[in-house]
Design an enzyme around this catalytic site. Structure first.
Site, short mmCIF file in Angstrom:
data_model
loop_
_atom_site.label_atom_id
_atom_site.label_comp_id
_atom_site.label_asym_id
_atom_site.label_seq_id
_atom_site.Cartn_x
_atom_site.Cartn_y
_atom_site.Cartn_z
N ASN A 45 63.72 -4.28 58.16
CA ASN A 45 62.26 -4.34 57.82
C ASN A 45 62.06 -5.19 56.56
O ASN A 45 62.87 -5.78 55.98
CB ASN A 45 61.83 -2.89 57.58
CG ASN A 45 62.69 -2.20 56.43
OD1 ASN A 45 62.32 -2.65 55.28
ND2 ASN A 45 63.36 -1.05 56.64
N ASP B 103 64.66 4.08 60.83
CA ASP B 103 64.64 5.43 61.42
C ASP B 103 65.65 5.17 62.65
O ASP B 103 65.97 6.51 63.20
CB ASP B 103 63.29 5.72 62.14
CG ASP B 103 62.31 5.70 60.94
OD1 ASP B 103 62.71 6.60 59.83
OD2 ASP B 103 61.00 5.32 60.94
N PRO C 35 69.95 9.46 60.25
CA PRO C 35 69.92 10.59 59.50
C PRO C 35 68.88 10.55 58.55
O PRO C 35 68.73 9.46 58.16
CB PRO C 35 71.35 10.92 58.81
CG PRO C 35 71.63 9.53 58.92
CD PRO C 35 71.45 8.92 60.08
N ASP C 36 67.98 11.52 58.24
CA ASP C 36 66.88 11.64 57.29
C ASP C 36 67.47 12.00 56.35
O ASP C 36 67.86 13.13 55.91
CB ASP C 36 65.71 12.37 57.91
CG ASP C 36 64.42 12.18 56.82
OD1 ASP C 36 64.52 11.97 55.86
OD2 ASP C 36 63.50 12.13 57.57
N PHE D 199 58.77 8.76 49.44
CA PHE D 199 57.75 7.80 49.42
C PHE D 199 57.01 7.90 51.15
O PHE D 199 57.89 8.34 51.84
CB PHE D 199 58.06 6.36 49.26
CG PHE D 199 58.11 5.81 47.84
CD1 PHE D 199 58.83 6.51 47.06
CD2 PHE D 199 57.39 4.83 47.83
CE1 PHE D 199 58.81 6.02 45.78
CE2 PHE D 199 57.18 4.40 46.49
CZ PHE D 199 57.98 5.21 45.33
N LYS E 232 59.25 17.01 54.99
CA LYS E 232 60.48 16.62 54.47
C LYS E 232 60.98 17.33 53.46
O LYS E 232 62.23 17.60 52.94
CB LYS E 232 60.32 15.25 53.93
CG LYS E 232 59.99 14.16 55.01
CD LYS E 232 60.78 12.97 55.09
CE LYS E 232 60.43 11.96 56.02
NZ LYS E 232 61.51 10.97 56.09
N1 CTP Z 1 63.86 8.50 54.75
C1 CTP Z 1 65.03 8.85 54.29
N2 CTP Z 1 65.76 8.62 55.55
C2 CTP Z 1 65.35 8.38 56.58
C3 CTP Z 1 63.94 7.75 56.64
C4 CTP Z 1 63.02 8.08 55.72
O1 CTP Z 1 65.32 9.19 53.30
N3 CTP Z 1 66.05 7.98 57.82
C5 CTP Z 1 63.08 8.61 53.31
C6 CTP Z 1 62.25 7.20 52.80
O2 CTP Z 1 63.04 6.89 51.74
C7 CTP Z 1 60.96 7.80 52.26
C8 CTP Z 1 60.48 8.98 53.15
O3 CTP Z 1 61.90 9.20 53.91
O4 CTP Z 1 61.15 8.32 50.98
C9 CTP Z 1 59.36 8.50 54.12
O5 CTP Z 1 59.68 7.35 54.91
P1 CTP Z 1 58.74 6.91 56.02
O6 CTP Z 1 59.51 5.52 56.83
O7 CTP Z 1 57.50 6.60 55.50
O8 CTP Z 1 58.66 8.09 56.97
P2 CTP Z 1 59.31 8.54 58.31
O9 CTP Z 1 60.23 9.81 58.20
O10 CTP Z 1 60.09 7.25 58.75
O11 CTP Z 1 58.09 9.23 59.28
P3 CTP Z 1 57.24 7.98 60.20
O12 CTP Z 1 58.05 6.87 60.49
O13 CTP Z 1 56.85 8.83 61.40
O14 CTP Z 1 55.90 7.65 59.23
#
Ligand code: CTP
Length: 420
Positions: free
Chosen positions: A214, A282, A310-311, A330, A348
């Site tokens: 990205n 993601d 993984p988130d 963020f 989250k």
């Molecule tokens: N984040 C993370 N791990 C992931 C995805 C996101 O730690 N696999 C963290 C990012 O660093 C950020 C937050 O989650 O602090 C939100 O990321 P964002 O991309 O805005 O959210 P998503 O969870 O991807 O949700 P969406 O795509 O539905 O907006």
């Protein structure tokens, strides 16, 4: 941030970015740092000695053979009286002279005579920056222990685009603060706290040569890491692939994929503060090929099956003994900023969310500025559009104020009681 009692010898060489040195002097003075300015002959073509002297509240030195300057302090003494020598902006020419060990004017004589650390903030046209001569000069300066901050990627005065822009004065200030720290981290309101910051994009391989990524530059996350270090925190920066240099005084873990970022972040625990500024992919390709995917005879494109990554934020924000006391996420959104970001904060499990609108029209993703909405347990607060370094500084101050308010933390993990 305080740099009270510190002394910086600031060499301003001749590039269009010299005007930004005035802002750097202002920031250094505001932090209580004494500045002894040295203006090269070319530097004086861009900014006046009077402006430099007025902001520095100190005499400006320009000439190696000036009887008055030499009688007043002498170049050897001048080179040693400071705690740190900073060259900002550093042109390709002064870097070349430093690398060659020339001493053909006051600035280069001071750089050769000093026994102190030196920090350079390069600024030049992108072709000059990428020229093999400059690349070799930088490599030899780094090998000799010279610290480098920037340059940044962006549009230049010459309308070309690429790396070569002087680092923002706030970023140079943060680098100076990190280098002037007594032993490693600077003493400040976050001294004794450990902060983990994730930054940059992740790259998810499709095959050995292709990947999904990205537009994140890492600039915001790196600036936050530097700003937290400047307030005394011990910082571990977990960075995806970026073109930014490692901020000085910070432990940096370089990763490529989301899985590696998760591993490095978990390995960095325990921490008091965790800021998730990375734009983590993601999804990843379910079965990334070990061989390059070839075109088929039929011309049919390959079908990529994606699986969820993984988130990392959600995992670390979940209640448990290793949950950092303050977890900040963020939210990159392109619509319904407040609603989506507030929902993301809940989903989250983080304490604060820094939300920003990343629609292409804002120019925020990959750009130099940010306009954020800080969402805490107390509500949402819109910050005016400002440089990413300023956002970082403001966020770090808010984090420090938060810890000052909650006083001594309970042992990590007793965070069931959510931070406000
Ligand atoms: N984040 C993370 N791990 C992931 C995805 C996101 O730690 N696999 C963290 C990012 O660093 C950020 C937050 O989650 O602090 C939100 O990321 P964002 O991309 O805005 O959210 P998503 O969870 O991807 O949700 P969406 O795509 O539905 O907006």
């Amino acid at each position: 941030m305080t740099l009270a009692g510190k002394r910086v010898l600031l060499i301003i060489s001749g590039g269009i970015a010299a005007y930004k040195a005035l802002e750097l002097i202002r920031l250094l003075r505001a932090a209580g740092c004494a500045v002894t300015p040295v203006l090269t002959r070319a530097g004086a073509e861009f900014i006046t000695p009077l402006a430099v002297q007025t902001l520095a509240e100190n005499a400006v030195f320009q000439d190696l053979f000036s009887l008055t300057d030499e009688a007043e302090i002498g170049h050897i003494q001048l080179s040693r009286a400071a705690d740190l020598v900073v060259v900002a902006p550093a042109t390709a020419h002064i870097l070349a002279r430093m690398a060659a060990g020339l001493a053909d004017d006051l600035a280069t004589t001071l750089l050769l005579a000093t026994d102190k650390k030196a920090l350079v903030a390069p600024a030049m046209n992108v072709r000059m920056w990428q020229h093999p001569a400059t690349v070799a000069n930088l490599a030899s300066l780094r090998a000799r222990g010279v610290f480098v901050v920037g340059p940044e990627v962006g549009e230049m005065a010459c309308h070309e685009f690429g790396p070569g822009r002087l680092a923002e004065p706030a970023a140079i200030l943060a680098a100076i603060a990190a280098l002037l720290a007594p032993e490693g981290p600077l003493t400040g309101p976050l001294t004794g706290r450990h902060a983990i910051v994730t930054s940059g994009p992740t790259q998810e391989p499709i095959d050995p040569v292709r990947y999904i990524a990205n537009r994140s530059s890492g600039r915001q996350g790196h600036a936050i890491a530097a700003a937290l270090a400047a307030l005394g925190a011990r910082v571990t920066l977990v960075s995806g692939p970026v073109t930014l240099p490692d901020p000085p005084g910070i432990t940096v873990r370089h990763v490529e994929t989301a899985a590696e970022m998760r591993e490095a972040t978990l390995a960095a625990l325990p921490a008091d503060i965790a800021v998730f500024a990375a734009a983590v992919a993601d999804w990843r390709v379910a079965q990334a090929g070990g061989e390059k995917i070839k075109k088929t005879a039929s011309g049919a494109p390959p079908i990529l099956e994606l699986v969820a990554n993984p988130d990392i934020l959600a995992e670390i924000a979940a209640p448990g003994p290793r949950r950092p006391r303050l977890v900040i996420g963020f939210a990159a959104e392109t619509e319904h900023l407040t609603e989506n970001a507030s929902a993301k904060r809940q989903r989250k499990g983080c304490d604060w969310i820094v939300a920003n609108d990343v629609s292409p029209a804002t120019g925020i993703m990959g750009g130099a500025e940010n306009a954020v909405l800080l969402i805490t347990g107390d509500g949402a607060e819109a910050w005016p559009r400002m440089g990413k370094e300023e956002v970082a500084g403001k966020l770090a101050e808010r984090i420090a104020a938060h810890f000052a308010r909650v006083a001594s933390p309970p042992p990590s993990g007793e965070a069931a009681e959510r931070e406000k």
